[in-house]
Design a protein around this motif. Structure first.
Motif, mmCIF file in Angstrom:
data_model
loop_
_atom_site.group_PDB
_atom_site.id
_atom_site.type_symbol
_atom_site.label_atom_id
_atom_site.label_comp_id
_atom_site.label_asym_id
_atom_site.label_seq_id
_atom_site.Cartn_x
_atom_site.Cartn_y
_atom_site.Cartn_z
ATOM 1 N N LYS A 97 0.820 -1.221 0.000
ATOM 2 C CA LYS A 97 0.000 0.000 0.000
ATOM 3 C C LYS A 97 0.852 1.269 0.000
ATOM 4 N N GLY A 98 1.901 1.286 0.818
ATOM 5 C CA GLY A 98 2.784 2.450 0.834
ATOM 6 C C GLY A 98 3.530 2.600 -0.479
ATOM 7 N N ALA A 99 3.983 1.473 -1.022
ATOM 8 C CA ALA A 99 4.675 1.509 -2.312
ATOM 9 C C ALA A 99 3.751 2.039 -3.396
ATOM 10 N N ALA A 100 2.476 1.635 -3.354
ATOM 11 C CA ALA A 100 1.516 2.115 -4.350
ATOM 12 C C ALA A 100 1.369 3.629 -4.287
ATOM 13 N N ARG A 101 1.412 4.189 -3.091
ATOM 14 C CA ARG A 101 1.321 5.658 -2.969
ATOM 15 C C ARG A 101 2.532 6.338 -3.586
ATOM 16 N N ILE A 102 3.718 5.770 -3.363
ATOM 17 C CA ILE A 102 4.926 6.365 -3.957
ATOM 18 C C ILE A 102 4.886 6.212 -5.478
ATOM 19 N N ILE A 103 4.451 5.063 -5.949
ATOM 20 C CA ILE A 103 4.335 4.839 -7.394
ATOM 21 C C ILE A 103 3.356 5.837 -8.001
ATOM 22 N N ASP A 104 2.238 6.087 -7.331
ATOM 23 C CA ASP A 104 1.263 7.063 -7.832
ATOM 24 C C ASP A 104 1.860 8.462 -7.914
ATOM 25 N N VAL A 105 2.638 8.831 -6.898
ATOM 26 C CA VAL A 105 3.242 10.165 -6.865
ATOM 27 C C VAL A 105 4.294 10.326 -7.966
ATOM 28 N N VAL A 106 5.107 9.294 -8.146
ATOM 29 C CA VAL A 106 6.206 9.360 -9.115
ATOM 30 C C VAL A 106 5.683 9.191 -10.547
ATOM 31 N N GLY A 107 4.593 8.471 -10.699
ATOM 32 C CA GLY A 107 4.060 8.226 -12.036
ATOM 33 C C GLY A 107 4.976 7.295 -12.809
ATOM 34 N N ASP A 108 5.078 7.525 -14.091
ATOM 35 C CA ASP A 108 5.904 6.656 -14.927
ATOM 36 C C ASP A 108 7.303 7.220 -15.182
ATOM 37 N N LYS A 109 7.735 8.123 -14.313
ATOM 38 C CA LYS A 109 9.048 8.756 -14.507
ATOM 39 C C LYS A 109 10.206 7.805 -14.224
ATOM 40 N N VAL A 110 10.088 6.982 -13.161
ATOM 41 C CA VAL A 110 11.126 5.997 -12.816
ATOM 42 C C VAL A 110 10.454 4.775 -12.207
ATOM 43 N N PRO A 111 11.097 3.606 -12.310
ATOM 44 C CA PRO A 111 10.536 2.433 -11.639
ATOM 45 C C PRO A 111 10.694 2.545 -10.119
ATOM 46 N N VAL A 112 9.712 1.997 -9.410
ATOM 47 C CA VAL A 112 9.729 1.978 -7.949
ATOM 48 C C VAL A 112 9.472 0.540 -7.506
ATOM 49 N N GLY A 113 10.329 0.031 -6.629
ATOM 50 C CA GLY A 113 10.147 -1.301 -6.074
ATOM 51 C C GLY A 113 10.240 -1.244 -4.566
ATOM 52 N N PHE A 114 9.910 -2.368 -3.918
ATOM 53 C CA PHE A 114 10.035 -2.383 -2.460
ATOM 54 C C PHE A 114 10.488 -3.751 -1.993
ATOM 55 N N VAL A 115 11.156 -3.754 -0.857
ATOM 56 C CA VAL A 115 11.649 -4.980 -0.240
ATOM 57 C C VAL A 115 10.458 -5.743 0.318
ATOM 58 N N GLY A 116 10.442 -7.032 0.111
ATOM 59 C CA GLY A 116 9.387 -7.878 0.657
ATOM 60 C C GLY A 116 9.983 -8.914 1.589
ATOM 61 N N HIS A 117 9.172 -9.410 2.475
ATOM 62 C CA HIS A 117 9.602 -10.430 3.425
ATOM 63 C C HIS A 117 8.671 -11.623 3.314
ATOM 64 N N GLY A 118 9.233 -12.804 3.288
ATOM 65 C CA GLY A 118 8.449 -14.025 3.168
ATOM 66 C C GLY A 118 7.766 -14.399 4.465
ATOM 67 N N PRO A 119 6.899 -15.403 4.401
ATOM 68 C CA PRO A 119 6.139 -15.816 5.586
ATOM 69 C C PRO A 119 7.017 -16.266 6.750
ATOM 70 N N ASP A 120 8.216 -16.746 6.445
ATOM 71 C CA ASP A 120 9.110 -17.187 7.516
ATOM 72 C C ASP A 120 9.626 -16.031 8.365
ATOM 73 N N SER A 121 9.451 -14.806 7.886
ATOM 74 C CA SER A 121 9.938 -13.631 8.618
ATOM 75 C C SER A 121 8.845 -12.884 9.365
ATOM 76 N N ILE A 122 7.620 -13.296 9.224
ATOM 77 C CA ILE A 122 6.506 -12.533 9.788
ATOM 78 C C ILE A 122 6.643 -12.338 11.295
ATOM 79 N N ASP A 123 6.897 -13.398 12.047
ATOM 80 C CA ASP A 123 7.009 -13.262 13.501
ATOM 81 C C ASP A 123 8.190 -12.385 13.892
ATOM 82 N N LEU A 124 9.305 -12.554 13.210
ATOM 83 C CA LEU A 124 10.484 -11.726 13.502
ATOM 84 C C LEU A 124 10.244 -10.260 13.178
ATOM 85 N N MET A 125 9.571 -9.994 12.065
ATOM 86 C CA MET A 125 9.247 -8.615 11.710
ATOM 87 C C MET A 125 8.272 -8.010 12.722
#
Length: 99
Positions: free
Chosen positions: A65-93
């Protein structure tokens, strides 16, 4: 055009406007910018694009959701990606960032 200017936006509640680092080689400039809110990240992303950044990556705190807001703001000027965490990291996160 090869990548020569990259930015990583990180979240931290205690970051201020001065929370910036630059790592630079002969062919690549990497900017790391700490923000303390999603609104600040939107402002930073726009400023980075205006200053010539070609790619923006976001820390995992932003999530889809936060990445989508940044993507909306930046538009198609540059690519925007975000770090993801797998299910094995949920409790630690949750231990790090939970309520």
């Amino acid at each position: 055009m090869p990548l020569s200017d990259f930015a990583f936006i990180d979240f931290g509640a205690d970051y201020s406007d001065e929370s910036t680092a630059i790592i630079q080689s002969a062919s690549l400039k990497t900017r790391i910018v700490g923000v303390n809110s999603l609104e600040k990240a939107e402002q930073v992303a726009l400023a980075l694009v205006k200053d010539g950044v070609q790619l923006i990556e976001l820390c995992g705190w932003f999530g889809p959701k936060g990445a989508a807001r940044i993507i909306d703001v930046v538009g198609d000027k540059v690519p925007v990606g975000f770090v993801g965490h797998g299910p094995d990291s949920i409790d630690l996160m949750h231990d790090l960032f939970g309520p």
